[in-house]
Motif scaffolding. Structure first.
Motif, PDB file in Angstrom:
ATOM      1  N   UNK A 157       0.813  -1.218   0.000  1.00 53.87           N
ATOM      2  CA  UNK A 157       0.000   0.000   0.000  1.00 53.87           C
ATOM      3  C   UNK A 157       0.845   1.267   0.000  1.00 53.87           C
ATOM      4  N   UNK A 158       2.096   1.156   0.489  1.00 58.07           N
ATOM      5  CA  UNK A 158       2.914   2.355   0.670  1.00 58.07           C
ATOM      6  C   UNK A 158       4.174   2.397  -0.195  1.00 58.07           C
ATOM      7  N   UNK A 159       4.351   1.395  -1.060  1.00 57.02           N
ATOM      8  CA  UNK A 159       5.464   1.420  -1.995  1.00 57.02           C
ATOM      9  C   UNK A 159       6.814   1.088  -1.394  1.00 57.02           C
ATOM     10  N   UNK A 160       6.845   0.169  -0.415  1.00 56.35           N
ATOM     11  CA  UNK A 160       8.101  -0.202   0.222  1.00 56.35           C
ATOM     12  C   UNK A 160       8.543  -1.601  -0.221  1.00 56.35           C
ATOM     13  N   UNK A 161       9.844  -1.861  -0.228  1.00 58.28           N
ATOM     14  CA  UNK A 161      10.348  -3.194  -0.598  1.00 58.28           C
ATOM     15  C   UNK A 161      10.276  -4.155   0.572  1.00 58.28           C
ATOM     16  N   UNK A 162      10.498  -5.440   0.274  1.00 57.07           N
ATOM     17  CA  UNK A 162      10.433  -6.465   1.316  1.00 57.07           C
ATOM     18  C   UNK A 162      11.242  -7.675   0.869  1.00 57.07           C
ATOM     19  N   UNK A 163      12.179  -8.104   1.716  1.00 56.15           N
ATOM     20  CA  UNK A 163      12.923  -9.343   1.501  1.00 56.15           C
ATOM     21  C   UNK A 163      12.638 -10.264   2.679  1.00 56.15           C
ATOM     22  N   UNK A 186       8.777 -21.597   8.223  1.00 54.51           N
ATOM     23  CA  UNK A 186       9.242 -20.669   9.248  1.00 54.51           C
ATOM     24  C   UNK A 186      10.312 -19.758   8.656  1.00 54.51           C
ATOM     25  N   UNK A 187      10.179 -18.458   8.932  1.00 52.15           N
ATOM     26  CA  UNK A 187      11.140 -17.478   8.441  1.00 52.15           C
ATOM     27  C   UNK A 187      11.854 -16.798   9.605  1.00 52.15           C
ATOM     28  N   UNK A 188      13.135 -16.517   9.392  1.00 49.40           N
ATOM     29  CA  UNK A 188      13.936 -15.886  10.438  1.00 49.40           C
ATOM     30  C   UNK A 188      13.553 -14.425  10.629  1.00 49.40           C
ATOM     31  N   UNK A 189      13.342 -13.721   9.521  1.00 47.36           N
ATOM     32  CA  UNK A 189      13.033 -12.295   9.608  1.00 47.36           C
ATOM     33  C   UNK A 189      12.630 -11.776   8.241  1.00 47.36           C
ATOM     34  N   UNK A 190      12.139 -10.540   8.236  1.00 51.32           N
ATOM     35  CA  UNK A 190      11.864  -9.813   7.002  1.00 51.32           C
ATOM     36  C   UNK A 190      12.635  -8.500   7.051  1.00 51.32           C
ATOM     37  N   UNK A 191      13.140  -8.086   5.909  1.00 54.07           N
ATOM     38  CA  UNK A 191      13.971  -6.892   5.830  1.00 54.07           C
ATOM     39  C   UNK A 191      13.384  -5.919   4.814  1.00 54.07           C
ATOM     40  N   UNK A 192      13.378  -4.652   5.174  1.00 55.64           N
ATOM     41  CA  UNK A 192      13.122  -3.584   4.211  1.00 55.64           C
ATOM     42  C   UNK A 192      14.455  -2.866   4.006  1.00 55.64           C
ATOM     43  N   UNK A 193      14.989  -2.942   2.798  1.00 55.25           N
ATOM     44  CA  UNK A 193      16.290  -2.342   2.493  1.00 55.25           C
ATOM     45  C   UNK A 193      16.100  -1.279   1.414  1.00 55.25           C
ATOM     46  N   UNK A 194      16.444  -0.041   1.762  1.00 55.44           N
ATOM     47  CA  UNK A 194      16.230   1.075   0.835  1.00 55.44           C
ATOM     48  C   UNK A 194      17.066   2.262   1.301  1.00 55.44           C
ATOM     49  N   UNK A 195      17.030   3.320   0.515  1.00 59.95           N
ATOM     50  CA  UNK A 195      17.695   4.554   0.911  1.00 59.95           C
ATOM     51  C   UNK A 195      17.226   4.954   2.309  1.00 59.95           C
ATOM     52  N   UNK A 196      18.126   5.450   3.175  1.00 58.18           N
ATOM     53  CA  UNK A 196      17.733   5.807   4.544  1.00 58.18           C
ATOM     54  C   UNK A 196      16.514   6.731   4.623  1.00 58.18           C
ATOM     55  N   UNK A 247      18.222 -20.204   5.277  1.00 59.67           N
ATOM     56  CA  UNK A 247      19.193 -20.614   4.270  1.00 59.67           C
ATOM     57  C   UNK A 247      19.286 -19.670   3.081  1.00 59.67           C
ATOM     58  N   UNK A 248      18.228 -18.909   2.791  1.00 60.05           N
ATOM     59  CA  UNK A 248      18.237 -18.074   1.601  1.00 60.05           C
ATOM     60  C   UNK A 248      17.333 -16.864   1.758  1.00 60.05           C
ATOM     61  N   UNK A 249      17.321 -16.017   0.720  1.00 57.59           N
ATOM     62  CA  UNK A 249      16.553 -14.781   0.725  1.00 57.59           C
ATOM     63  C   UNK A 249      15.514 -14.827  -0.391  1.00 57.59           C
ATOM     64  N   UNK A 250      14.301 -14.376  -0.070  1.00 58.23           N
ATOM     65  CA  UNK A 250      13.238 -14.266  -1.059  1.00 58.23           C
ATOM     66  C   UNK A 250      12.888 -12.778  -1.255  1.00 58.23           C
ATOM     67  N   UNK A 251      13.480 -12.116  -2.256  1.00 60.91           N
ATOM     68  CA  UNK A 251      13.031 -10.758  -2.586  1.00 60.91           C
ATOM     69  C   UNK A 251      11.600 -10.841  -3.129  1.00 60.91           C
ATOM     70  N   UNK A 252      10.699 -10.043  -2.571  1.00 62.20           N
ATOM     71  CA  UNK A 252       9.293 -10.123  -2.961  1.00 62.20           C
ATOM     72  C   UNK A 252       9.061  -9.271  -4.211  1.00 62.20           C
ATOM     73  N   UNK A 253       8.717  -9.936  -5.295  1.00 54.41           N
ATOM     74  CA  UNK A 253       8.724  -9.300  -6.613  1.00 54.41           C
ATOM     75  C   UNK A 253       7.505  -8.430  -6.887  1.00 54.41           C
ATOM     76  N   UNK A 254       6.407  -8.598  -6.117  1.00 56.82           N
ATOM     77  CA  UNK A 254       5.232  -7.764  -6.372  1.00 56.82           C
ATOM     78  C   UNK A 254       5.296  -6.435  -5.609  1.00 56.82           C
ATOM     79  N   UNK A 255       6.458  -6.154  -5.012  1.00 55.99           N
ATOM     80  CA  UNK A 255       6.683  -4.892  -4.309  1.00 55.99           C
ATOM     81  C   UNK A 255       7.804  -4.103  -4.988  1.00 55.99           C
ATOM     82  N   UNK A 256       8.097  -2.921  -4.484  1.00 51.73           N
ATOM     83  CA  UNK A 256       9.193  -2.126  -5.036  1.00 51.73           C
ATOM     84  C   UNK A 256      10.529  -2.847  -4.883  1.00 51.73           C
ATOM     85  N   UNK A 257      11.464  -2.516  -5.757  1.00 52.11           N
ATOM     86  CA  UNK A 257      12.762  -3.176  -5.747  1.00 52.11           C
ATOM     87  C   UNK A 257      13.532  -2.878  -4.467  1.00 52.11           C
ATOM     88  N   UNK A 258      14.240  -3.908  -3.985  1.00 46.92           N
ATOM     89  CA  UNK A 258      15.047  -3.816  -2.771  1.00 46.92           C
ATOM     90  C   UNK A 258      16.514  -3.630  -3.129  1.00 46.92           C
TER      91      UNK A 258
END
Length: 265
Positions: free
Chosen positions: A101-107, A145-155, A112-123
């Protein structure tokens, strides 16, 4: 009596160019040889920091690492899991809806691995250590089960994200800014201090036996819990206020300075 020394990596043990200085290496190897546990505490998976583990010689049968900001406590050599916690896919639905809804990325990271979420803005999220990135839509994200979710973008983007977080999201996740460009969403019970408690219990010890070094928001729990919580001179102001124990910057071997003085007593 301090039996375990826990160390954040970025801007704490590592220099600004992501290296462990020879001075820090020598100091930590010296206490490790004396029988004091040296434990790296990071938001990354163990494969992404293996070169640091090898550099410090933390490859004995009783050496462990706290990974994913406390979600996974793992033996360095056998890779046996001592403690694990995380988030289900269902737990991530409100966060995904907010980001969409707000245009933020999400990984999303499992153990064991990372899933960049493709239906959101690029991370802009990156990891070393040959970690697999598997871009996927949220609908196709495996139910596990997932360890965490990350939003990585310009500060500046993350500043806006934090400013618009709803009370519902704040109540659902443990949210920490681990770096200016990384905001992490963990389960409410996930923290470096929780992973360290599990490890201390394993060694028949407790927080009174813990020394911890950190500089950022995701180090708050372990710095407050430790008998000796040490803030780097380059720490965020709020971190410096947490503890009376301070040392020099990450660029000036602050870890080695404190360790050498403390254990010379």
């Amino acid at each position: 009596m301090i039996k375990l020394v826990a160390l954040d990596l970025d801007n704490t043990l590592l220099t600004n160019d992501k290296k462990i200085s020879l001075t820090n290496e020598k100091a930590l190897k010296a206490i490790h040889e004396q029988g004091i546990k040296v434990v790296l505490c990071t938001g990354r998976p163990i494969n992404a920091i293996w070169h640091y583990i090898e550099q410090l010689g933390l490859t004995e049968a009783t050496d462990y690492t706290i990974t994913f900001n406390g979600a996974l406590v793992i033996n360095n050599t056998s890779r046996e899991v001592l403690a694990q916690q995380g988030l289900s896919k269902a737990d991530l639905v409100p966060l995904h809806e907010f980001c969409a809804a707000n245009g933020f990325p999400m990984d999303v990271l499992n153990f064991e691995q990372v899933y960049p979420i493709t239906d959101l803005n690029d991370s802009i999220y990156q990891l070393g250590g040959d970690i697999k990135f598997e871009p996927t839509s949220f609908d196709d994200l495996p139910d596990q089960l997932y360890a965490k979710t990350v939003a990585a973008a310009d500060p500046a983007i993350l500043d806006r994200l934090q400013a618009t977080l709803t009370d519902e999201l704040k109540a659902k996740y443990h949210i920490v800014r681990s770096q200016p460009h990384i905001l992490e969403f963990l389960s409410l019970t996930t923290d470096k201090s929780v992973g360290l408690k599990a490890l201390l219990n394993h060694f028949d010890a407790d927080y009174s036996n813990l020394m911890a070094f950190g500089d950022a928001e995701n180090d708050t729990g372990m710095l407050k819990a430790a008998e000796v919580g040490v803030a780097m001179a380059n720490s965020q102001p709020a971190i410096l206020e947490l503890t009376d124990y301070h040392t020099d910057t990450n660029e000036n071997d602050g870890v080695a300075q404190f360790v050498n003085k403390y254990f010379a007593k």
